[in-house]
Scaffold this motif. Structure first.
Motif, PDB file in Angstrom:
ATOM      1  N   ASP A 131     -30.935   5.151  16.154  1.00 13.43           N
ATOM      2  CA  ASP A 131     -30.696   6.329  16.934  1.00 13.43           C
ATOM      3  C   ASP A 131     -30.672   7.796  16.051  1.00 13.43           C
ATOM      4  OD1 ASP A 131     -30.390   7.893  19.234  1.00 13.43           O
ATOM      5  OD2 ASP A 131     -28.376   6.951  19.665  1.00 13.43           O
ATOM      6  N   THR A 132     -31.085   8.889  16.741  1.00 10.12           N
ATOM      7  CA  THR A 132     -31.142  10.076  16.097  1.00 10.12           C
ATOM      8  C   THR A 132     -30.779  11.195  17.122  1.00 10.12           C
ATOM      9  OG1 THR A 132     -32.789  11.558  15.018  1.00 10.12           O
ATOM     10  CG2 THR A 132     -33.649  10.249  16.728  1.00 10.12           C
ATOM     11  N   ASP A 133     -30.293  12.384  16.354  1.00 11.11           N
ATOM     12  CA  ASP A 133     -30.002  13.398  17.060  1.00 11.11           C
ATOM     13  C   ASP A 133     -31.230  13.998  17.519  1.00 11.11           C
ATOM     14  OD1 ASP A 133     -27.292  12.651  17.521  1.00 11.11           O
ATOM     15  OD2 ASP A 133     -26.699  13.685  15.592  1.00 11.11           O
ATOM     16  N   LYS A 134     -32.433  14.119  16.717  1.00 11.53           N
ATOM     17  CA  LYS A 134     -33.409  14.846  16.652  1.00 11.53           C
ATOM     18  C   LYS A 134     -34.139  14.803  18.092  1.00 11.53           C
ATOM     19  CE  LYS A 134     -37.591  15.883  14.250  1.00 11.53           C
ATOM     20  NZ  LYS A 134     -38.437  15.768  12.960  1.00 11.53           N
ATOM     21  N   ARG A 135     -34.967  15.616  18.504  1.00  9.71           N
ATOM     22  CA  ARG A 135     -35.636  15.628  19.831  1.00  9.71           C
ATOM     23  C   ARG A 135     -37.149  15.656  19.515  1.00  9.71           C
ATOM     24  NH1 ARG A 135     -31.779  13.312  20.084  1.00  9.71           N
ATOM     25  NH2 ARG A 135     -29.956  13.523  21.761  1.00  9.71           N
ATOM     26  N   PHE A 136     -37.875  14.928  20.206  1.00 14.25           N
ATOM     27  CA  PHE A 136     -39.337  15.144  19.923  1.00 14.25           C
ATOM     28  C   PHE A 136     -40.052  15.518  21.268  1.00 14.25           C
ATOM     29  CE2 PHE A 136     -37.437  12.042  17.325  1.00 14.25           C
ATOM     30  CZ  PHE A 136     -37.769  12.089  16.035  1.00 14.25           C
ATOM     31  N   ASP A 137     -41.253  16.159  20.868  1.00 15.59           N
ATOM     32  CA  ASP A 137     -42.331  16.437  21.827  1.00 15.59           C
ATOM     33  C   ASP A 137     -43.078  15.333  22.718  1.00 15.59           C
ATOM     34  OD1 ASP A 137     -41.907  19.312  21.336  1.00 15.59           O
ATOM     35  OD2 ASP A 137     -43.111  19.002  19.700  1.00 15.59           O
ATOM     36  N   SER A 138     -43.125  14.044  21.901  1.00  9.87           N
ATOM     37  CA  SER A 138     -43.596  13.000  22.294  1.00  9.87           C
ATOM     38  C   SER A 138     -43.017  11.690  21.359  1.00  9.87           C
ATOM     39  CB  SER A 138     -45.210  12.928  22.339  1.00  9.87           C
ATOM     40  OG  SER A 138     -45.564  13.333  21.009  1.00  9.87           O
ATOM     41  N   VAL A 139     -43.157  10.752  22.292  1.00 13.48           N
ATOM     42  CA  VAL A 139     -42.709   9.393  21.945  1.00 13.48           C
ATOM     43  C   VAL A 139     -43.868   8.347  22.224  1.00 13.48           C
ATOM     44  CG1 VAL A 139     -41.046   7.509  21.739  1.00 13.48           C
ATOM     45  CG2 VAL A 139     -40.194   9.959  22.130  1.00 13.48           C
ATOM     46  N   ILE A 140     -44.377   7.688  20.901  1.00 13.47           N
ATOM     47  CA  ILE A 140     -45.345   6.571  21.030  1.00 13.47           C
ATOM     48  C   ILE A 140     -45.209   5.293  20.478  1.00 13.47           C
ATOM     49  CG2 ILE A 140     -47.943   6.259  20.480  1.00 13.47           C
ATOM     50  CD1 ILE A 140     -47.307   9.193  21.953  1.00 13.47           C
ATOM     51  N   PHE A 141     -45.500   4.323  21.392  1.00 13.65           N
ATOM     52  CA  PHE A 141     -45.443   3.041  20.848  1.00 13.65           C
ATOM     53  C   PHE A 141     -46.287   2.133  21.392  1.00 13.65           C
ATOM     54  CE2 PHE A 141     -42.248   4.031  24.220  1.00 13.65           C
ATOM     55  CZ  PHE A 141     -42.570   3.094  25.226  1.00 13.65           C
ATOM     56  N   THR A 142     -46.679   1.238  20.310  1.00 15.97           N
ATOM     57  CA  THR A 142     -48.055   0.508  20.851  1.00 15.97           C
ATOM     58  C   THR A 142     -47.797  -1.001  20.362  1.00 15.97           C
ATOM     59  OG1 THR A 142     -48.839   0.860  18.455  1.00 15.97           O
ATOM     60  CG2 THR A 142     -49.656   2.382  20.406  1.00 15.97           C
ATOM     61  N   PHE A 143     -48.185  -1.745  21.137  1.00 10.90           N
ATOM     62  CA  PHE A 143     -47.744  -3.350  21.441  1.00 10.90           C
ATOM     63  C   PHE A 143     -46.180  -3.411  20.930  1.00 10.90           C
ATOM     64  CE2 PHE A 143     -52.243  -2.439  20.872  1.00 10.90           C
ATOM     65  CZ  PHE A 143     -52.756  -3.102  21.858  1.00 10.90           C
ATOM     66  N   TRP A 144     -45.321  -2.795  21.551  1.00 15.02           N
ATOM     67  CA  TRP A 144     -43.850  -2.864  21.264  1.00 15.02           C
ATOM     68  C   TRP A 144     -43.222  -3.151  22.604  1.00 15.02           C
ATOM     69  CZ3 TRP A 144     -39.996  -3.894  18.389  1.00 15.02           C
ATOM     70  CH2 TRP A 144     -38.671  -3.548  19.041  1.00 15.02           C
ATOM     71  N   ILE A 145     -43.667  -2.717  23.723  1.00 13.28           N
ATOM     72  CA  ILE A 145     -42.791  -2.834  24.821  1.00 13.28           C
ATOM     73  C   ILE A 145     -42.797  -4.444  25.104  1.00 13.28           C
ATOM     74  CG2 ILE A 145     -44.713  -2.623  26.474  1.00 13.28           C
ATOM     75  CD1 ILE A 145     -41.427  -0.896  26.816  1.00 13.28           C
ATOM     76  N   SER A 146     -43.660  -5.093  24.924  1.00 11.38           N
ATOM     77  CA  SER A 146     -43.766  -6.569  25.178  1.00 11.38           C
ATOM     78  C   SER A 146     -42.792  -7.346  24.408  1.00 11.38           C
ATOM     79  CB  SER A 146     -45.014  -7.113  25.340  1.00 11.38           C
ATOM     80  OG  SER A 146     -45.492  -7.217  23.807  1.00 11.38           O
ATOM     81  N   HIS A 147     -42.257  -6.819  23.350  1.00 13.90           N
ATOM     82  CA  HIS A 147     -41.210  -7.386  22.538  1.00 13.90           C
ATOM     83  C   HIS A 147     -39.795  -7.159  22.955  1.00 13.90           C
ATOM     84  CE1 HIS A 147     -44.569  -8.968  20.394  1.00 13.90           C
ATOM     85  NE2 HIS A 147     -44.897  -7.923  19.792  1.00 13.90           N
ATOM     86  N   VAL A 148     -39.504  -6.346  23.928  1.00 11.01           N
ATOM     87  CA  VAL A 148     -38.536  -5.856  24.592  1.00 11.01           C
ATOM     88  C   VAL A 148     -37.934  -6.742  25.471  1.00 11.01           C
ATOM     89  CG1 VAL A 148     -37.094  -4.032  25.678  1.00 11.01           C
ATOM     90  CG2 VAL A 148     -38.920  -3.367  24.139  1.00 11.01           C
ATOM     91  N   PRO A 149     -36.766  -7.456  25.339  1.00 13.03           N
ATOM     92  CA  PRO A 149     -36.183  -8.233  26.339  1.00 13.03           C
ATOM     93  C   PRO A 149     -35.922  -7.746  27.744  1.00 13.03           C
ATOM     94  CG  PRO A 149     -35.193  -8.507  24.180  1.00 13.03           C
ATOM     95  CD  PRO A 149     -35.790  -7.260  24.085  1.00 13.03           C
ATOM     96  N   ARG A 150     -36.264  -8.339  28.585  1.00 11.07           N
ATOM     97  CA  ARG A 150     -36.082  -7.732  30.009  1.00 11.07           C
ATOM     98  C   ARG A 150     -34.682  -7.201  30.327  1.00 11.07           C
ATOM     99  NH1 ARG A 150     -40.092  -8.924  33.797  1.00 11.07           N
ATOM    100  NH2 ARG A 150     -41.662 -10.018  32.920  1.00 11.07           N
ATOM    101  N   GLU A 151     -33.760  -7.615  30.022  1.00  8.48           N
ATOM    102  CA  GLU A 151     -32.485  -7.165  30.197  1.00  8.48           C
ATOM    103  C   GLU A 151     -32.187  -6.095  29.466  1.00  8.48           C
ATOM    104  OE1 GLU A 151     -31.894 -10.368  26.894  1.00  8.48           O
ATOM    105  OE2 GLU A 151     -32.992 -10.237  28.924  1.00  8.48           O
ATOM    106  N   ARG A 152     -33.013  -5.517  28.504  1.00  4.41           N
ATOM    107  CA  ARG A 152     -32.895  -4.304  27.642  1.00  4.41           C
ATOM    108  C   ARG A 152     -33.822  -3.291  28.118  1.00  4.41           C
ATOM    109  NH1 ARG A 152     -30.765  -5.651  21.631  1.00  4.41           N
ATOM    110  NH2 ARG A 152     -29.837  -7.509  21.926  1.00  4.41           N
ATOM    111  N   LEU A 153     -34.726  -3.574  28.863  1.00  2.00           N
ATOM    112  CA  LEU A 153     -35.734  -2.563  29.146  1.00  2.00           C
ATOM    113  C   LEU A 153     -35.291  -1.133  29.867  1.00  2.00           C
ATOM    114  CD1 LEU A 153     -38.994  -2.083  29.206  1.00  2.00           C
ATOM    115  CD2 LEU A 153     -38.706  -2.836  32.077  1.00  2.00           C
ATOM    116  N   THR A 154     -34.194  -1.252  30.553  1.00  2.00           N
ATOM    117  CA  THR A 154     -33.857   0.088  31.163  1.00  2.00           C
ATOM    118  C   THR A 154     -33.155   0.921  30.049  1.00  2.00           C
ATOM    119  OG1 THR A 154     -33.488  -0.808  33.358  1.00  2.00           O
ATOM    120  CG2 THR A 154     -32.294   1.006  32.889  1.00  2.00           C
TER     121      THR A 154
END
Length: 244
Positions: A131-154
């Motif tokens: 986690d971070t307190d910094k805020r970004f103009d954009s967040v990018i992730f590639t070939f990562w969302i499929s590795h997130v468990p369904r119960e953690r998606l939200t």
């Protein structure tokens, strides 16, 4: 291609209720061990070279997703999650005056040609706990969302929204279900698949194929307006904006 609102639902017959921390640790270790092999997959080399026709379609469809990434305003401060060997980072770095990379694998990042550039900062961390307190103009992730468990998606999308400034942009790309047929896939069940490494060993990792509506709904709960598209065969990609 117009945005999709729905897709064929995945087979959820034997999806377990919870992915354990031990399973996520095995997934992380898999990418440590796969670091020297990863780019062969992306560039269709070796066992992943399945002929000119296949490769042409692969790279053509990848170009469609890249065009979508190139079409968004990244802003000044960009966060890339799970950048790995840098196959997509190389397209971000020339456009991002300040780029933060967060990955759990030093071994994967050792192949990333962007890490030593001016304006790039690197953090080695578990994305599920970082986690971070910094805020970004954009967040990018590639070939990562499929590795997130369904119960953690939200929860994951809630974190992304927290890291974004109001009006900030999101982009991600991942596999479609055809990736179950890749040469290094041994088997699949529920939220996981088993993959084989070049040395003959195998590892179980999380691999979910979310429908566009699942992704849109989870992002909406977090205050992100998302559009999801799919190429004809290989990829699913999305662009979105954090609500003001």
């Amino acid at each position: 291609m117009p945005p999709l609102s729905q897709s064929d639902a995945p087979d959820t017959q034997d999806i377990p209720q919870i992915i354990t921390d031990q399973q996520l640790a095995e997934q992380q270790e898999y990418y440590v061990r796969r670091a020297d092999e990863y780019d062969d997959w992306w560039h269709c080399r070796g066992v992943f070279d399945r002929g000119e026709k296949f490769n042409t379609v692969w790279f053509t469809e990848a170009s469609e997703a890249l065009e979508a990434l190139n079409g968004i305003d990244l802003g000044t401060d960009v966060l890339e999650l799970a950048p790995g060997t840098g196959t997509w980072t190389i397209h971000l770095a020339p456009r991002a005056p300040r780029l933060t990379l967060v990955d759990g694998s030093t071994e994967m990042l050792a192949h990333n040609p962007v890490t030593s550039r001016d304006g790039v900062s690197v953090e080695i961390a578990d994305i599920f706990t970082w986690d971070t307190d910094k805020r970004f103009d954009s967040v990018i992730f590639t070939f990562w969302i499929s590795h997130v468990p369904r119960e953690r998606l939200t929860t994951f999308f809630a974190s992304v929204a927290r890291w974004l400034r109001p009006g900030g942009r999101i982009f991600f790309v991942d596999d479609r279900m055809i990736s179950k047929e890749e040469p290094h896939t041994v088997s699949s069940s529920g939220q996981t698949i088993v993959r084989r490494l070049y040395d003959g060993t195998s590892a179980t990792i999380v691999k979910n194929f979310f429908t566009p509506s699942e992704l849109i709904d989870a992002a909406k709960v977090a205050g992100i307006d998302l559009e999801v598209r799919e190429t004809p065969t290989f990829f699913q990609y999305a662009t979105g904006t954090r609500q003001a």
